[in-house]
Design a protein around this motif. Structure first.
Motif, PDB file in Angstrom:
ATOM      1  N   SER A 136       0.368  -1.477   0.263  1.00 22.45           N
ATOM      2  CA  SER A 136       0.690   0.123  -0.047  1.00 22.45           C
ATOM      3  C   SER A 136       0.853   1.282   0.184  1.00 22.45           C
ATOM      4  N   ARG A 137       1.990   1.103   1.018  1.00 20.39           N
ATOM      5  CA  ARG A 137       2.784   2.547   0.629  1.00 20.39           C
ATOM      6  C   ARG A 137       3.371   2.305  -0.943  1.00 20.39           C
ATOM      7  N   LYS A 138       3.782   1.409  -1.165  1.00 23.44           N
ATOM      8  CA  LYS A 138       4.575   2.120  -2.652  1.00 23.44           C
ATOM      9  C   LYS A 138       3.591   2.734  -3.382  1.00 23.44           C
ATOM     10  N   ASN A 139       2.321   1.666  -3.024  1.00 19.08           N
ATOM     11  CA  ASN A 139       1.450   2.233  -5.085  1.00 19.08           C
ATOM     12  C   ASN A 139       0.530   3.731  -4.314  1.00 19.08           C
ATOM     13  N   GLU A 140       0.771   4.506  -2.958  1.00 18.71           N
ATOM     14  CA  GLU A 140       1.409   5.504  -2.746  1.00 18.71           C
ATOM     15  C   GLU A 140       2.167   6.363  -2.940  1.00 18.71           C
ATOM     16  N   MET A 141       3.656   6.170  -3.021  1.00 22.40           N
ATOM     17  CA  MET A 141       4.382   6.679  -3.509  1.00 22.40           C
ATOM     18  C   MET A 141       4.514   7.166  -5.212  1.00 22.40           C
ATOM     19  N   ILE A 142       3.988   5.835  -5.583  1.00 24.02           N
ATOM     20  CA  ILE A 142       3.996   6.180  -6.923  1.00 24.02           C
ATOM     21  C   ILE A 142       2.733   7.011  -7.722  1.00 24.02           C
ATOM     22  N   ASN A 143       1.591   6.635  -7.596  1.00 24.15           N
ATOM     23  CA  ASN A 143       0.371   7.601  -7.536  1.00 24.15           C
ATOM     24  C   ASN A 143       0.322   9.421  -6.975  1.00 24.15           C
ATOM     25  N   ASN A 144       0.975   9.489  -5.640  1.00 23.03           N
ATOM     26  CA  ASN A 144       1.146  10.728  -5.450  1.00 23.03           C
ATOM     27  C   ASN A 144       2.295  11.696  -5.408  1.00 23.03           C
ATOM     28  N   PHE A 145       3.745  10.636  -5.910  1.00 24.95           N
ATOM     29  CA  PHE A 145       4.450  12.042  -6.215  1.00 24.95           C
ATOM     30  C   PHE A 145       4.841  11.635  -8.080  1.00 24.95           C
ATOM     31  N   ILE A 146       5.466  10.402  -7.967  1.00 30.94           N
ATOM     32  CA  ILE A 146       5.794   9.904  -9.090  1.00 30.94           C
ATOM     33  C   ILE A 146       5.136   9.935 -10.168  1.00 30.94           C
ATOM     34  N   GLY A 194       4.622  14.408 -11.458  1.00 31.29           N
ATOM     35  CA  GLY A 194       5.777  14.505 -12.144  1.00 31.29           C
ATOM     36  C   GLY A 194       6.798  14.847 -10.134  1.00 31.29           C
ATOM     37  N   LEU A 195       7.921  14.532 -10.244  1.00 36.11           N
ATOM     38  CA  LEU A 195       8.591  15.513  -9.187  1.00 36.11           C
ATOM     39  C   LEU A 195       9.511  16.743  -9.478  1.00 36.11           C
ATOM     40  N   GLN A 196       9.329  17.224  -8.672  1.00 36.92           N
ATOM     41  CA  GLN A 196       9.604  18.635  -8.677  1.00 36.92           C
ATOM     42  C   GLN A 196      11.036  18.628  -8.397  1.00 36.92           C
ATOM     43  N   ASP A 197      12.153  19.647  -8.702  1.00 35.25           N
ATOM     44  CA  ASP A 197      13.354  19.794  -7.986  1.00 35.25           C
ATOM     45  C   ASP A 197      13.566  20.375  -6.543  1.00 35.25           C
ATOM     46  N   LEU A 198      14.066  19.700  -5.812  1.00 33.17           N
ATOM     47  CA  LEU A 198      14.427  19.598  -4.505  1.00 33.17           C
ATOM     48  C   LEU A 198      15.223  20.667  -4.476  1.00 33.17           C
TER      49      LEU A 198
END
Length: 637
Positions: A187-197, A200-204
């Motif tokens: 469930s955590r993996k899906n959260e990272m993929i769908n909510n962040f990757i 689109g990733l913003q420059d850090l």
């Protein structure tokens, strides 16, 4: 046990901003159980924890306290380390991000990433959350507040260096798809993929200019390296990683790691950290397991809410292993767990006192009563024996499967299933009835052997979770067969040995109502500090002195013996602070002491004074020092 190779396990490093509560402490207990289990399996484990010690929040807290940031983090790190030690955790290395070796490598990492074009200079403008040290866009805010902690944010703009995250986004996504076990739970993996990757990733933002308490960017000293590169790099700098290509053999041996972290910092460890490693051309972590939170009642622990429970307070009442057991058993794999004083006591009574403690107590007592404690095995079998034996020898595989999945609570359930079955075996075989029949003595001896052997197997399996209790049980039944290699074949308990004569209960049952009545009454009682007159206080002579020598007391582990220079004399003082300081940490330190106490002898060593310390609770203490170096012998007034 064969050597199964290296295994590197880390916790997240704790932010050195204050005293850790039981929710913070859960992570080190969980990680310790995993590390201990891997060692029992034959892995060459390197288990690391530590403290994250830079940032504006620490700079502000130190200013408020009237001390330097380094003094502040020294005290905070000592408290955190003391808490980890209290919980009997077996870490191999405690890293601090103020360690010189770490700071040097972080500067080299930053410079390498800049030179190869992954880091560039720009300006950052956005909504800033001070507690999380994070910038957010308006669209990322939730009800106008930080999406991570829920606190208010404020507009901020500053010159900064940025990391080009988008450059590695596709590569990271491909890695996650190719390594389905990289992020756990699912469930955590899906959260990272769908909510962040996918969005689109913003420059850090990877540097700051609005505060100075950090590692300087060595080619642009107006900037300090921000937390993402500073704190996350600890996992490799501790092993001897070198950005110039001269990494140590230790790094080559142990990296990559398995990271155990809280779910609230998953994004940092599964997106930012892997991308940094990709840019450095280093392997990514083996796994990142994001554990849930330990809540109090139905809410998150918060000092501002006054609903915090501390590990040291629980340990004071119930002991280390009872607290370890509750934390490990009651935390679900993917959902938040709950802790209250009442729930802890109920679990101690039901599992530790009744199922485990009562079983061990009854079995050893019967061995002493019927056979003077001597263990024999005539091997008079009956059909009822087989289910117990099969269940006992199958337990290791079941526990291993759960531990491989980080389902630690379920692993404990497998062990306690065997203990429950062993208790049932007593009811089925009725040793007290067998004892009344002369011709049943060999059968009675076999039954008791089967009970003791089942207890031995369970005690060995419990070593990773309840290390003190496990060793106590194995000592009580008088066995040297204590390795995993001995639990897959029933009957490894030595015969002709003896159990202990007077077994003491492993865990005492608790009257929950009585405890809570007294506990609540004590909380409500006003705390009155005793008053002394100014005349009494004026009699106390306080002076500053420098520690010339410090060593352990020859007859007492908790005592240290000091030689202190007070200017016109050197005095010997004995102080009970060995739990909080190593002798070498105090040599050269200027302290404050009472110098007009009458001499006394403490465990055979003369003491001429008393060192002043600040007591932050039963498990936390620091020696008082002048704010700046003073002449030895200066009076404190």
């Amino acid at each position: 046990m064969e050597n199964k190779g290296p295994y590197y396990l880390t916790t997240a490093i704790a932010y050195a901003s204050g005293r850790p509560h039981i929710g913070n402490t859960y992570e080190i207990i969980l990680s310790d159980a995993i590390a201990r289990f891997k060692r029992e399996q034959g892995y060459d484990v390197f288990f690391q924890t530590g403290t994250d010690e830079h940032g504006i929040k620490i700079e502000e807290k130190a200013k408020d306290a009237g001390i330097t940031p380094k003094q502040y983090v020294d005290e905070a790190a000592a408290k955190i380390k003391s808490n980890w030690d209290l919980m009997n955790t077996s870490y191999d290395y405690f890293i601090r991000t103020t360690d010189a070796s770490h700071e040097k490598q972080v500067q080299k990492i930053f410079k390498k990433l800049y030179k190869q074009g992954d880091i560039y200079k720009g300006y950052y403008e956005g909504m800033y959350c001070t507690p999380c040290e994070s910038f957010w866009t308006e669209s990322q805010l939730i009800d106008g507040c930080c999406p991570d902690c829920g606190r208010p944010v404020k507009p901020a703009k500053e010159e900064a260096y940025f990391f080009n995250m988008q450059k590695y986004a596709d590569r990271l996504m491909q890695y996650i798809e190719d390594h389905p076990d990289f992020i756990q739970p699912e469930s955590r993996k899906n959260e990272m993929i769908n909510n962040f990757i996918k969005p689109g990733l913003q420059d850090l933002c990877v540097s700051r200019t609005s505060f100075t308490w950090g590692i300087p960017v060595d080619f642009d000293d107006k900037h300090v390296v921000y937390v993402w590169i500073d704190a996350l790099s600890n996992y490799i700098t501790s092993l001897g990683y070198d950005a110039d290509g001269n990494s140590s053999e230790m790094y080559k041996k142990y990296w990559p790691a398995t990271h155990i972290i809280g779910k609230d910092i998953l994004r940092f460890h599964t997106i930012i950290w892997p991308i940094i490693l990709m840019a450095l051309n280093e392997p990514l972590p083996e796994k990142v397991f994001a554990h849930p939170w330990l809540l109090i009642g139905d809410g998150k622990m918060s000092k501002s809410k006054g609903n915090v429970i501390y590990a040291e307070d629980l340990v004071e009442h119930f002991g280390v292993d009872a607290v370890r057991y509750y934390c490990l058993h009651e935390m679900p794999y993917a959902q938040d767990g709950t802790i209250t004083w009442e729930l802890v006591m109920e679990r101690i009574n039901s599992d530790l006192a009744n199922i485990l403690g009562n079983l061990v107590q009854r079995t050893i007592s019967m061995s002493n009563k019927y056979f003077n404690g001597v263990i024999t095995n005539p091997d008079v079998k009956e059909e009822v024996d087989e289910e117990l034996k099969q269940m006992a020898v199958a337990a290791l595989d079941k526990v291993t499967q759960k531990m491989d999945e980080f389902r630690v609570g379920d692993a404990l359930d497998e062990i306690f299933a065997v203990l429950r079955r062993t208790n049932k075996y007593i009811d089925e075989t009725m040793p007290w009835a067998l004892a009344k029949e002369e011709e049943k003595q060999d059968r009675l001896a076999t039954v008791l052997y089967n009970l003791l052997e089942s207890i031995r197997i369970c005690a060995i399996l419990l070593k990773s979770f309840l290390p003190e209790t496990s060793n106590k049980i194995l000592d009580m039944i008088g066995t040297q067969q204590r390795d995993f290699d001995t639990v897959t074949t029933f009957g490894q308990l030595e015969v002709n040995g003896k159990v202990c004569e007077n077994p003491t209960p492993l865990f005492a049952r608790i009257d929950v109502k009585k405890f809570m009545d007294e506990f609540n009454k004590k909380k409500e009682e006003p705390k009155e500090e005793p008053k002394i007159s100014i005349e009494d206080f004026s009699k106390v002579e306080l002076k500053a002195g420098t520690v010339l020598k410090c060593e352990k007391h020859p007859k007492a582990d908790r005592l240290l013996v000091f030689q202190i220079d007070f200017g016109n004399e050197v005095r010997q003082i004995v102080s009970g602070i060995a739990k909080f300081y190593k002798p070498e940490e105090l040599v050269g330190k200027q302290i404050v002491a009472v110098t007009n106490l009458a001499p006394t002898t403490i465990r055979g060593v003369e003491s001429n004074g008393m060192i002043l310390s600040c007591d932050g609770g039963k498990k936390s203490l620091c020696v008082i020092s002048p704010e700046k170096q003073m002449k030895n012998g200066s009076k404190v007034c």
